[in-house]
Enzyme design. Sequence first.
Site, short mmCIF file in Angstrom:
data_model
loop_
_atom_site.label_atom_id
_atom_site.label_comp_id
_atom_site.label_asym_id
_atom_site.label_seq_id
_atom_site.Cartn_x
_atom_site.Cartn_y
_atom_site.Cartn_z
N SER A 35 -41.25 -24.53 5.48
CA SER A 35 -39.98 -25.25 5.37
C SER A 35 -39.04 -24.66 6.42
O SER A 35 -39.28 -23.55 6.92
CB SER A 35 -39.39 -25.01 3.97
OG SER A 35 -38.03 -25.38 3.89
N TYR A 93 -36.86 -19.92 -3.38
CA TYR A 93 -37.54 -20.89 -2.51
C TYR A 93 -37.68 -20.31 -1.10
O TYR A 93 -38.74 -20.37 -0.48
CB TYR A 93 -36.75 -22.20 -2.48
CG TYR A 93 -37.38 -23.28 -1.63
CD1 TYR A 93 -38.39 -24.08 -2.15
CD2 TYR A 93 -36.97 -23.50 -0.32
CE1 TYR A 93 -38.98 -25.07 -1.38
CE2 TYR A 93 -37.54 -24.49 0.45
CZ TYR A 93 -38.55 -25.27 -0.08
OH TYR A 93 -39.12 -26.25 0.69
#
Length: 178
Positions: free
Chosen positions: A58, A71
Amino acid sequence: MSANAGIASNPYLSHELPPATWNQMIDINLTGVWNTTRVAVPHILAGGRGGSVVLTSSAAGLKGYAHISHYTAAKHGVVGLMRSLASELAPSSIRVNSLHPTQVDTPMIQNEGTYRIFSPDHPNPGRAEFEVASTATNKLPHPVGRGGRRQQRPAVPRLRRGRYITGATLPIDAGTTL
């Protein structure tokens, strides 16, 4: 071979994150990718022809973000895993790289928790507020849901064909990590 695992959760300050939420995020977003490679790599090695492994991380795997440290840590972990695998598998002509997309229009980000991360001052943020705030994080005008997945699709074959590309992080992020 491609490995992609991802969930999102509600936003938390790092010191207020419930341990179970941290563990679930790491278990799915990092351990899930590792489990995929653990099962697939022996088959690639057995083929004896080299190959390519692409791990999806990501933009959060390349920079820190407030309120989603769990995350961010998991996606940074994917980068570390990729670099270790690239070093280990290079002698067998297996290349390992990672992709780093910005927000992509999927159910993982189209939810109240993500809306609150991007619009914390709005009393009841929805998709419209999220799209404005999310687009503002990009350097290029990239509204969420208008090409995100289509922009990632060509990157995987390019990395698979790149005979001399290994250990690389490829942002597909409309400039958000600049």
